[in-house]
Design a protein around this motif. Structure first.
Motif, short mmCIF file in Angstrom:
data_model
loop_
_atom_site.label_atom_id
_atom_site.label_comp_id
_atom_site.label_asym_id
_atom_site.label_seq_id
_atom_site.Cartn_x
_atom_site.Cartn_y
_atom_site.Cartn_z
N VAL A 284 -20.36 33.18 -46.84
CA VAL A 284 -21.43 32.38 -46.26
C VAL A 284 -22.83 32.89 -46.57
O VAL A 284 -23.82 32.22 -46.24
CB VAL A 284 -21.27 32.28 -44.72
CG1 VAL A 284 -19.92 31.70 -44.37
CG2 VAL A 284 -21.48 33.62 -44.04
N LYS A 285 -22.95 34.03 -47.23
CA LYS A 285 -24.30 34.49 -47.58
C LYS A 285 -24.92 33.53 -48.59
O LYS A 285 -24.23 32.79 -49.30
CB LYS A 285 -24.26 35.91 -48.13
CG LYS A 285 -23.52 36.07 -49.44
CD LYS A 285 -23.48 37.55 -49.84
CE LYS A 285 -22.74 37.75 -51.17
NZ LYS A 285 -22.64 39.18 -51.52
N PRO A 291 -32.22 34.42 -47.28
CA PRO A 291 -31.59 34.72 -45.98
C PRO A 291 -30.67 33.60 -45.49
O PRO A 291 -29.74 33.85 -44.73
CB PRO A 291 -32.78 34.91 -45.04
CG PRO A 291 -33.88 34.13 -45.68
CD PRO A 291 -33.66 34.20 -47.16
N GLY A 292 -30.93 32.34 -45.89
CA GLY A 292 -30.14 31.22 -45.40
C GLY A 292 -30.50 30.85 -43.98
O GLY A 292 -31.21 31.58 -43.27
N ILE A 296 -26.47 36.23 -42.18
CA ILE A 296 -25.34 37.08 -41.79
C ILE A 296 -25.40 38.46 -42.44
O ILE A 296 -24.53 39.30 -42.21
CB ILE A 296 -24.01 36.40 -42.17
CG1 ILE A 296 -22.82 37.03 -41.44
CG2 ILE A 296 -23.82 36.39 -43.68
CD1 ILE A 296 -21.50 36.35 -41.68
N GLU A 297 -26.43 38.72 -43.24
CA GLU A 297 -26.43 39.94 -44.05
C GLU A 297 -26.34 41.22 -43.21
O GLU A 297 -25.81 42.24 -43.67
CB GLU A 297 -27.69 39.98 -44.92
CG GLU A 297 -28.98 40.04 -44.16
CD GLU A 297 -30.21 39.99 -45.05
OE1 GLU A 297 -31.30 40.33 -44.56
OE2 GLU A 297 -30.08 39.63 -46.23
N HIS A 298 -26.81 41.18 -41.96
CA HIS A 298 -26.77 42.38 -41.12
C HIS A 298 -25.37 42.68 -40.59
O HIS A 298 -25.15 43.74 -40.01
CB HIS A 298 -27.73 42.24 -39.94
CG HIS A 298 -29.15 42.00 -40.33
ND1 HIS A 298 -29.82 42.80 -41.23
CD2 HIS A 298 -30.03 41.03 -39.97
CE1 HIS A 298 -31.05 42.35 -41.38
NE2 HIS A 298 -31.20 41.28 -40.64
N ILE A 310 -27.91 44.67 -35.89
CA ILE A 310 -26.56 44.14 -36.04
C ILE A 310 -26.51 42.79 -35.34
O ILE A 310 -26.01 42.65 -34.23
CB ILE A 310 -25.50 45.11 -35.48
CG1 ILE A 310 -25.76 46.52 -35.97
CG2 ILE A 310 -24.09 44.65 -35.87
CD1 ILE A 310 -25.74 46.66 -37.49
N THR A 311 -27.08 41.79 -36.00
CA THR A 311 -27.25 40.48 -35.37
C THR A 311 -26.95 39.36 -36.36
O THR A 311 -26.94 39.56 -37.57
CB THR A 311 -28.70 40.29 -34.87
OG1 THR A 311 -29.59 40.35 -36.00
CG2 THR A 311 -29.08 41.35 -33.85
N ILE A 312 -26.75 38.16 -35.79
CA ILE A 312 -26.80 36.91 -36.54
C ILE A 312 -28.20 36.36 -36.35
O ILE A 312 -28.70 36.27 -35.23
CB ILE A 312 -25.77 35.89 -36.02
CG1 ILE A 312 -24.37 36.47 -36.08
CG2 ILE A 312 -25.86 34.59 -36.82
CD1 ILE A 312 -23.88 36.77 -37.46
N GLU A 313 -28.85 35.97 -37.46
CA GLU A 313 -30.22 35.45 -37.38
C GLU A 313 -30.21 33.95 -37.65
O GLU A 313 -29.87 33.51 -38.74
CB GLU A 313 -31.12 36.16 -38.39
CG GLU A 313 -32.56 35.70 -38.32
CD GLU A 313 -33.44 36.30 -39.42
OE1 GLU A 313 -34.66 36.23 -39.31
OE2 GLU A 313 -32.86 36.82 -40.41
#
Length: 450
Positions: A284-285, A291-292, A296-298, A310-313
């Motif tokens: 999904v990246k 960043p989309g 989800i990169e974190h 450590i989050t969803i943005e």
């Protein structure tokens, strides 16, 4: 209200040391509901708000003298003229930080242009203060020429998801909009980004898989919350928040060989079959390394707890200082994560398969939000959607919604609530304290059958 300016030309390093010591004391005083330590079962959130702020040079006329909000003495003290740009931006950032501090909201101005490392204050302040920074991605070229515009971003500290924390966001929005002349329209290209996490524990493989499967399934519905410019830039997808179905690695690498009408269901099955966080991250990246819309990169392991959130943005929301719009969007982002973290796997998988091909007309965002336990947000967005001009042709798919009953959720202070059917939510005394008659009207108006 008298706000001070940052005397950067008078010993910036000494002021920084003083601010850091003051920050330590503020952090000690602020310990409590604002500062995440450990609260079992509670998700955390943070919000980033981008905007353009207007000023007028000292000695010039006010373009709108009937507007009582601050316009002079923000970027340079009254009596000063032609200060260097890096000094001016420092004054503006500190002016905003002082405004919040006056109202007992810890805030730190992060000056990127100074000759010392921003990490000196950034890392220490991140856990308890609002950060006031400059953001060069905000567009100011097409704004009113009667003002000088500055590109500003404010970042909240991490909060536990609680009413007190949402009230703090509400307060900051109202302070900014009542004190400064601010532009957040589409011409600025600015946005509101919401981070949702689980303190420092991250999300389980199951939770992350169900979250992105849910976003994939209902992305067309979620997009109706946002205006056109947050999805497209001309004919191209907005590079700052590209949609999952069009901008992800999976869409551009794995699903191209299928017919367009088959790709949604194929993508859903691919996501449901993943086993680890990193498999989901790879799928999904963003294909173009941006960043989309749902960054989800974190979440890629191993997690760097010292330097990474450590989050969803969630990046798709347009910029605004409307407290209602921002807090309701935070509720939606949190609700999606909370739901996917607690729902039974067998229920959610069947639910998503049943609705993967539904159009926004068959199963709109109001029904999606009500189904996952967010009836207040369903009502809020019912009259605020950005819908296409004409209704799409019928797909022949049943529009009868399926309502999910999830397991009991642990919420504030160990108190729980059961997400039940829409009718049960409508008739019980819930934490949201919504009247049953309001829900009945809502269900009838939106043609929701149970």
């Amino acid at each position: 209200m008298q706000l001070t300016s940052y005397p950067m030309e008078l010993g910036a390093r000494a002021r920084l040391k003083q601010d850091r010591e003051q920050g330590r004391q503020e952090r000690i005083r602020a310990r409590g509901p604002d500062v995440p330590k450990t609260r079992k079962g509670k998700k955390t959130f943070g919000v980033e708000i981008e905007f353009a702020l207007a000023v007028v040079d000292n000695g010039k006329d006010d373009p709108d003298p009937n507007d009582s909000r601050h316009i002079f003495g923000i970027d340079q003290p009254v009596g000063h003229h032609n200060l260097p740009d890096k000094i001016r931006i420092g004054h503006i950032l500190q002016h905003i930080a002082d405004l919040l501090a006056i109202h007992e909201i810890p805030a730190v101005a992060v000056i990127y242009t100074m000759d010392f490392e921003k990490e000196l204050i950034y890392k220490e302040a991140l856990s308890f203060s609002w950060l006031i920074t400059q953001d060069s991605s905000i567009l100011i070229e097409n704004l009113c020429e009667n003002y000088t515009w500055y590109q500003i971003e404010i970042n909240s500290p991490p909060y536990f998801f609680e009413p007190e924390a949402l009230a703090k966001v509400d307060q900051v929005c109202r302070l900014l909009s009542s004190t400064y002349r601010i532009q957040t329209n589409a011409a600025t290209g600015s946005g509101v980004h919401v981070h949702i996490g689980n303190n420092t524990a991250g999300l389980s493989d199951n939770s992350l898989r169900f979250l992105y499967s849910t976003i994939w399934t209902f992305e067309p519905q979620l997009q109706t919350i946002h205006p056109y410019n947050r999805k497209f830039n001309g004919r191209k997808f907005n590079s700052h928040c590209a949609p999952l179905r069009e901008g992800s690695q999976m869409s551009n690498r794995d699903l191209k060989r299928f017919k367009p009408e088959d790709r949604p269901s194929r993508g859903l099955e691919t996501l449901l079959q993943t086993n680890t966080n990193n498999e989901i991250v790879d799928l999904v990246k963003d294909f173009d390394k941006g960043p989309g819309a749902y960054n989800i990169e974190h979440m890629a392991k191993p997690w760097d707890l010292k330097n990474t959130k450590i989050t969803i943005e969630f990046r798709q929301h347009e910029s605004t200082l409307s407290p209602d719009r921002i807090t309701n969007w935070i509720e939606v982002c949190h609700g999606l994560v909370e739901f996917c973290d607690n729902v039974k796997p067998s229920l959610i998988e069947q639910f998503l398969r049943d609705h993967i091909n539904d159009s926004i007309w068959d199963f709109g965002i109001e029904k999606v939000l009500a189904s996952i336990g967010l009836p207040d947000q369903a009502k809020f967005y019912a009259s605020r959607l950005f819908l296409p001009a004409q209704k799409e042709p019928s797909t022949g798919i049943s529009n009868k919604p399926q309502v999910i009953k999830s397991e009991r959720l642990k919420r504030g202070g160990g108190e729980g609530r059961m997400r039940q059917s829409l009718r049960q939510i409508a008739t019980e005394e819930t934490k949201e304290q919504t009247q049953a008659s309001d829900y009945s009207t809502f269900l009838d108006r939106n043609n929701i059958e149970l």
